[in-house]
Structure formats: C-alpha cells, structure tokens
Scaffold this active site. Structure first.
Site, PDB file in Angstrom:
ATOM      1  N   GLY A  62      -7.076   6.915 -14.895  1.00  0.00           N
ATOM      2  CA  GLY A  62      -6.401   5.722 -15.383  1.00  0.00           C
ATOM      3  C   GLY A  62      -5.167   6.031 -16.203  1.00  0.00           C
ATOM      4  O   GLY A  62      -4.523   7.069 -16.020  1.00  0.00           O
ATOM      5  N   TYR A 168      -5.959  40.961  -9.512  1.00  0.00           N
ATOM      6  CA  TYR A 168      -6.422  39.702 -10.097  1.00  0.00           C
ATOM      7  C   TYR A 168      -7.208  39.992 -11.379  1.00  0.00           C
ATOM      8  O   TYR A 168      -7.021  39.334 -12.407  1.00  0.00           O
ATOM      9  CB  TYR A 168      -7.289  38.960  -9.084  1.00  0.00           C
ATOM     10  CG  TYR A 168      -7.973  37.729  -9.625  1.00  0.00           C
ATOM     11  CD1 TYR A 168      -7.252  36.555  -9.836  1.00  0.00           C
ATOM     12  CD2 TYR A 168      -9.336  37.728  -9.904  1.00  0.00           C
ATOM     13  CE1 TYR A 168      -7.872  35.422 -10.323  1.00  0.00           C
ATOM     14  CE2 TYR A 168      -9.966  36.596 -10.396  1.00  0.00           C
ATOM     15  CZ  TYR A 168      -9.235  35.443 -10.600  1.00  0.00           C
ATOM     16  OH  TYR A 168      -9.857  34.323 -11.081  1.00  0.00           O
ATOM     17  N   ALA A 170      -6.952  42.622 -13.298  1.00  0.00           N
ATOM     18  CA  ALA A 170      -6.031  43.106 -14.323  1.00  0.00           C
ATOM     19  C   ALA A 170      -5.310  41.946 -15.006  1.00  0.00           C
ATOM     20  O   ALA A 170      -5.146  41.928 -16.232  1.00  0.00           O
ATOM     21  CB  ALA A 170      -5.017  44.068 -13.705  1.00  0.00           C
ATOM     22  N   LYS A 172      -6.323  38.781 -15.255  1.00  0.00           N
ATOM     23  CA  LYS A 172      -7.249  38.000 -16.064  1.00  0.00           C
ATOM     24  C   LYS A 172      -7.657  38.762 -17.330  1.00  0.00           C
ATOM     25  O   LYS A 172      -7.791  38.170 -18.407  1.00  0.00           O
ATOM     26  CB  LYS A 172      -8.484  37.625 -15.239  1.00  0.00           C
ATOM     27  CG  LYS A 172      -8.205  36.577 -14.178  1.00  0.00           C
ATOM     28  CD  LYS A 172      -7.671  35.293 -14.799  1.00  0.00           C
ATOM     29  CE  LYS A 172      -7.548  34.157 -13.818  1.00  0.00           C
ATOM     30  NZ  LYS A 172      -7.013  32.923 -14.440  1.00  0.00           N
TER      31      LYS A 172
END
Length: 259
Positions: A62, A168, A170, A172
């Site tokens: 909304g 990936y 590394a 993170k």
C-alpha cells in the site's frame, strides 16, 4: 513476527520508521519487506531488473511502499537511492543490505582459479562495494538522528564454504568484518546497531529448483530436520532491524535451523 503466547505482540518500535530493503522484488527480500511493513514501517523496495515484481509487492503493502531501482554495480546508485528515500519520508532508520550479484563465477567441471578475471572481480566488487557504499550513504542520516539499524544478509557459505562458491563466499565474508567495525564506529554516535545474518538454504518463492536439488541434504543437517522458509529468516532480520533490538550489534548470526 514475534508473538508471546497467542495474545500479546512485541512492540518492535517500527511504526513510522523508514526501511530500505535492497533486492526486495523476490525471494528472501520480499519476505523481509513484508515483515517490516507488517510492523508499521514505510519500506523502500529496490529492484535491479524486475520492476514488475517490486510493483506487485508495493500494491500489496500500500501507500507505505516506495519502489526504487538500485544497481549495486553503479557507483552513484547508493546516493540516488538514499536521496529518494529522504525525499519520500525525510528519514532512513533501517538498511537491509539483501541484494546480491551472483556474477559469472564458476567454470563447469573446473577449479576456481580458471574463472576469468572479469567474472570473479565483478562478483567481489558489486557485492562488497555495493553494500559498503549504501552503508556509507545512510550512516550520516543515522548519526544525525542518533538511531539506525544495519542488517547485512550474508550466507552460511561464507562460514562453511562450498566448492564453486569461492568468490561469492569471499564477498559475503567481507561484510562480516565491515559490519563488526562499523558497529563500533556507529555505536559511539547513538542507538545505531550493525549486524550480519547468515541464512542457510531457505525456501523462498523463487528457488524451488535449488530446494528440489539440494533440500534433502541440508534438511538432514538441520537440528529442526527441515529447511526454514523465508518468513522465518525474515523474522530474525526484522527483529535485528527494530527498536526492540537494543543491544545486539557487531554480530554474525546464523539462521538455518541449527545445521
């Protein structure tokens, strides 16, 4: 959403606050955005390519939802996103760094050292720099209001490792060091907290194919004997990003059913 018994509901202190959730057009991000909206927050829903999905979620939420494009790889994207949020409500109270760029980081049947430079460098830069830039952009606003929450979505791959997920992981893992140090800096200027959440393989509305392929393996590892769904992980994120969280900061919290 936390509930005590079946009667009392914890006051998360999110009514009237503004939350940015990156990567909110699907998967875990969608559940996180819904969770904050359910607590009365105004939510900025970012997308990179799928505007239609973000628009659907905005209709569901909304008038307390704003859709904004955000590309982690664009250097000016963070400043533009924060400006849009401030123009909308005049504040940014919570940032959830959920968006991810997977990149081209794997060579089929090959070792990680054979991944071309343009693949692994792009993965590291987008995921690390994108989250850091956006955190830098909201920090002055949070310091000025002496309130803020940063929640960075990592992965258990950063802690446990996964062949094929080297870059990936590394990217993170870099969030962990950044968040812990940012928590000390920000905490000196008010009620400003920074944490990392590490989900394991989680059931979402966009990853049925992954759950089909690997769900049984990870369910067997979990203390609860199953995969968590997106709402369960989102509940932890909403709590950490709320005013109800008054002292958890600088932490990396695993939310994977006890695997």
């Amino acid at each position: 959403m936390f509930r005590a018994g079946s009667v009392n509901r914890m006051d998360m202190g999110l009514e009237g606050r503004t939350v940015i959730v990156t990567g909110a057009s699907g998967g875990l991000g969608r559940a996180i955005a819904r969770g904050f909206a359910a607590e009365g927050a105004s939510v900025v829903l970012t997308y990179s390519t799928s505007r239609a999905e973000a628009d659907k979620l905005a209709v569901e939420i909304g008038d307390r939802a704003l859709v904004s494009r955000y590309d982690m790889s664009e250097e000016q994207g963070a400043a533009a996103l924060v400006s849009a949020a401030l123009e909308w409500t005049g504040r940014v109270d919570v940032l959830v760094n959920n968006a991810v760029v997977w990149g081209s980081t794997a060579v089929p049947e090959g070792p990680f050292e054979r991944v071309p430079d343009d693949g692994w460098v792009a993965t590291l830069r987008a995921n690390v720099e994108g989250a850091v830039r956006l955190s830098r952009a909201v920090a002055p606003v949070m310091r000025a209001h002496r309130f803020g929450r940063l929640v960075h979505i990592s992965s258990t791959i950063a802690a446990d490792g996964m062949a094929g997920g080297e870059y990936y992981a590394a990217a993170k893992a870099a969030l962990h060091g950044f968040s812990r140090s940012a928590a000390r800096s920000l905490g000196a200027d008010g009620d400003i907290l920074s944490n990392v959440v590490l989900p394991g393989l989680t059931r979402t509305d966009t990853n049925a194919h992954i759950v089909e392929a690997a769900g049984a393996h990870y369910s067997a590892l979990a203390a609860v004997g199953r995969l968590l769904d997106a709402d369960e992980v989102a509940g932890a994120v909403v709590y950490l990003g709320s005013a109800a969280n008054t002292g958890i900061t600088g932490q990396a919290i695993t939310v994977n059913g006890g695997a």
